[in-house]
Design an enzyme around this catalytic site. Structure first.
Site, mmCIF file in Angstrom:
data_model
loop_
_atom_site.group_PDB
_atom_site.id
_atom_site.type_symbol
_atom_site.label_atom_id
_atom_site.label_comp_id
_atom_site.label_asym_id
_atom_site.label_seq_id
_atom_site.Cartn_x
_atom_site.Cartn_y
_atom_site.Cartn_z
ATOM 1 N N SER A 10 -8.597 41.242 -2.542
ATOM 2 C CA SER A 10 -9.719 40.394 -2.119
ATOM 3 C C SER A 10 -10.968 40.561 -2.979
ATOM 4 O O SER A 10 -11.753 39.624 -3.129
ATOM 5 C CB SER A 10 -10.068 40.681 -0.644
ATOM 6 O OG SER A 10 -10.124 42.067 -0.417
ATOM 7 N N ASP A 59 -2.992 46.575 6.690
ATOM 8 C CA ASP A 59 -3.601 47.845 6.301
ATOM 9 C C ASP A 59 -2.506 48.692 5.653
ATOM 10 O O ASP A 59 -1.559 49.108 6.335
ATOM 11 C CB ASP A 59 -4.164 48.516 7.568
ATOM 12 C CG ASP A 59 -4.839 49.847 7.277
ATOM 13 O OD1 ASP A 59 -4.540 50.462 6.229
ATOM 14 O OD2 ASP A 59 -5.644 50.285 8.108
ATOM 15 N N TYR A 153 -10.229 62.152 -2.747
ATOM 16 C CA TYR A 153 -9.895 61.038 -3.650
ATOM 17 C C TYR A 153 -9.096 61.558 -4.846
ATOM 18 O O TYR A 153 -8.078 60.976 -5.239
ATOM 19 C CB TYR A 153 -11.214 60.399 -4.085
ATOM 20 C CG TYR A 153 -11.126 59.134 -4.897
ATOM 21 C CD1 TYR A 153 -10.858 57.908 -4.286
ATOM 22 C CD2 TYR A 153 -11.345 59.155 -6.269
ATOM 23 C CE1 TYR A 153 -10.811 56.742 -5.041
ATOM 24 C CE2 TYR A 153 -11.303 57.997 -7.028
ATOM 25 C CZ TYR A 153 -11.040 56.782 -6.404
ATOM 26 O OH TYR A 153 -10.990 55.633 -7.153
ATOM 27 N N ALA A 155 -7.238 64.223 -4.977
ATOM 28 C CA ALA A 155 -5.909 64.639 -4.509
ATOM 29 C C ALA A 155 -5.008 63.428 -4.295
ATOM 30 O O ALA A 155 -3.835 63.428 -4.687
ATOM 31 C CB ALA A 155 -6.041 65.427 -3.207
ATOM 32 N N LYS A 157 -5.209 60.412 -5.664
ATOM 33 C CA LYS A 157 -4.869 59.747 -6.926
ATOM 34 C C LYS A 157 -3.912 60.617 -7.749
ATOM 35 O O LYS A 157 -3.006 60.097 -8.402
ATOM 36 C CB LYS A 157 -6.131 59.432 -7.728
ATOM 37 C CG LYS A 157 -7.073 58.417 -7.048
ATOM 38 C CD LYS A 157 -6.416 57.072 -6.833
ATOM 39 C CE LYS A 157 -7.415 55.999 -6.417
ATOM 40 N NZ LYS A 157 -6.776 54.724 -6.105
HETATM 41 P P1 NAP Z 1 -13.450 47.627 -4.034
HETATM 42 O O1 NAP Z 1 -14.220 46.614 -4.804
HETATM 43 O O2 NAP Z 1 -14.125 48.494 -3.037
HETATM 44 O O3 NAP Z 1 -12.221 46.867 -3.335
HETATM 45 C C1 NAP Z 1 -11.314 47.598 -2.546
HETATM 46 C C2 NAP Z 1 -10.181 46.687 -2.156
HETATM 47 O O4 NAP Z 1 -9.223 47.456 -1.408
HETATM 48 C C3 NAP Z 1 -10.601 45.541 -1.264
HETATM 49 O O5 NAP Z 1 -9.833 44.412 -1.606
HETATM 50 C C4 NAP Z 1 -10.243 46.038 0.131
HETATM 51 O O6 NAP Z 1 -9.970 44.995 1.069
HETATM 52 C C5 NAP Z 1 -8.980 46.804 -0.176
HETATM 53 N N1 NAP Z 1 -8.623 47.790 0.833
HETATM 54 C C6 NAP Z 1 -9.351 48.868 1.250
HETATM 55 N N2 NAP Z 1 -8.678 49.528 2.216
HETATM 56 C C7 NAP Z 1 -7.513 48.862 2.407
HETATM 57 C C8 NAP Z 1 -6.406 49.051 3.275
HETATM 58 N N3 NAP Z 1 -6.364 50.062 4.149
HETATM 59 N N4 NAP Z 1 -5.381 48.160 3.218
HETATM 60 C C9 NAP Z 1 -5.408 47.118 2.355
HETATM 61 N N5 NAP Z 1 -6.437 46.890 1.519
HETATM 62 C C10 NAP Z 1 -7.472 47.761 1.540
HETATM 63 O O7 NAP Z 1 -12.711 48.650 -5.005
HETATM 64 P P2 NAP Z 1 -12.347 48.552 -6.572
HETATM 65 O O8 NAP Z 1 -13.408 49.217 -7.319
HETATM 66 O O9 NAP Z 1 -11.925 47.188 -6.924
HETATM 67 O O10 NAP Z 1 -11.104 49.542 -6.575
HETATM 68 C C11 NAP Z 1 -9.756 49.109 -6.683
HETATM 69 C C12 NAP Z 1 -8.896 50.314 -7.021
HETATM 70 O O11 NAP Z 1 -9.349 50.890 -8.249
HETATM 71 C C13 NAP Z 1 -8.989 51.436 -5.982
HETATM 72 O O12 NAP Z 1 -7.705 52.028 -5.811
HETATM 73 C C14 NAP Z 1 -9.937 52.438 -6.614
HETATM 74 O O13 NAP Z 1 -9.700 53.726 -6.164
HETATM 75 C C15 NAP Z 1 -9.578 52.270 -8.071
HETATM 76 N N6 NAP Z 1 -10.654 52.698 -8.985
HETATM 77 C C16 NAP Z 1 -11.872 52.086 -9.013
HETATM 78 C C17 NAP Z 1 -12.856 52.525 -9.891
HETATM 79 C C18 NAP Z 1 -14.205 51.890 -10.008
HETATM 80 O O14 NAP Z 1 -15.046 52.434 -10.726
HETATM 81 N N7 NAP Z 1 -14.464 50.765 -9.375
HETATM 82 C C19 NAP Z 1 -12.584 53.627 -10.714
HETATM 83 C C20 NAP Z 1 -11.337 54.236 -10.651
HETATM 84 C C21 NAP Z 1 -10.382 53.756 -9.788
HETATM 85 P P3 NAP Z 1 -11.163 44.290 1.956
HETATM 86 O O15 NAP Z 1 -11.873 43.370 1.006
HETATM 87 O O16 NAP Z 1 -10.439 43.578 3.039
HETATM 88 O O17 NAP Z 1 -12.028 45.411 2.435
#
Ligand code: NAP
Length: 242
Positions: A10, A59, A153, A155, A157
């Protein structure tokens, strides 16, 4: 008809990946947990490429709910299968371990690590039967290096990184690849509240990354060009850590 599922599609990286996959001709199933308005926006963006977009609420940390949603999808798409899975859903609940409440440990681990199991397990068998599949797990620099204040986090990942390497060996013969992508700081809601001006001084590229840059890497790992790459963790962090 080719189908891809992006968990957490999303917003943020998941949205950019959904759009990339649409541009590659995939019909995209956009999973989300609560933010339907954003999921619908992603669907619209996906459909602007002339493919199908479908939102699917579940979820990932809830095993029964996830299985039911996937089984329902399968019932409505007889003869089709999901050939690309992007395990992207994730949250962070940062705190020093000494202060970390049990629910902040559990929610982070359950979404990233259990979520990997809950979604991947039911989708794997069709990939093996059809002898083609692509699984990309969104991990993090935190899971490789470890980051203070993110024991939960890091752990979770790191757990997914181990799972990526092990599963890759189980399924390589069936032409299913399993890789992980480890971003550094990427501009999404997840890093809201972080001091970019200060943090970027530590990053050789001197900036946070864009979600689209991560999506381009995922697109390559999904493509036929990457057929011999499996069990890898690929960093995308502007030179911050290697
Ligand atoms: P984000 O903008 O916060 O988006 C998180 C997404 O995960 C949203 O679509 C959310 O859905 C969904 N989500 C959360 N809990 C969920 C659940 N229980 N079941 C299904 N969907 C769920 O995060 P992002 O930055 O795009 O991160 C995406 C991935 O990249 C994550 O795994 C994060 O750990 C990893 N990551 C991000 C960064 C960074 O700097 N941004 C760095 C390293 C790794 P809703 O919209 O419905 O809440």
């Amino acid at each position: 008809m080719k189908y891809a599922l992006v968990t957490g599609g999303s917003r943020g990286i998941g949205r950019a990946v959904s759009i990339k996959l649409a541009s590659m001709g995939y019909n995209v199933i956009i999973n989300y947990v609560s933010n339907e308005a954003e999921a619908l926006k992603t669907k619209e963006l996906v459909e602007s490429y002339g493919v199908e977009g479908e939102i699917l609420k579940f979820d990932v940390s809830k095993r029964e709910e996830t299985l039911k949603a996937i089984e329902n999808w399968q019932e409505n798409h007889q003869g089709e299968y999901i050939e690309v899975l992007i395990n992207n859903a994730g949250i962070r609940k940062d705190n020093l371990l000494v202060w970390m409440e049990p629910e902040d440990w559990s929610s982070v681990v359950n979404i990233s690590l259990d979520g990997f199991y809950n979604v991947t397990r039911p989708l794997l068998q069709p990939m093996l039967i059809k002898k083609f599949g692509r699984i990309v797990n969104m991990v993090s620099l935190s899971g490789l290096k470890g980051i203070a204040g993110q024991v939960n986090y890091s752990a979770s990942k790191a757990g997914v990184i181990g799972a990526t390497k092990a599963l890759a060996q189980e399924v390589a013969r069936k032409k299913v690849t399993v890789n992980a992508v480890a971003p550094g700081f990427i501009k999404t809601d997840m890093v809201d509240g972080l001091n970019e001006a200060e943090l970027k001084k530590q990053i050789p590229a001197n900036r946070f990354g864009e979600a689209e840059e991560v999506a381009n890497l995922v697109g390559f790992l999904v493509s036929k060009e990457s057929s011999y790459i499996t069990g890898e963790v690929i960093n995308i962090n502007g030179g911050l850590y290697s």
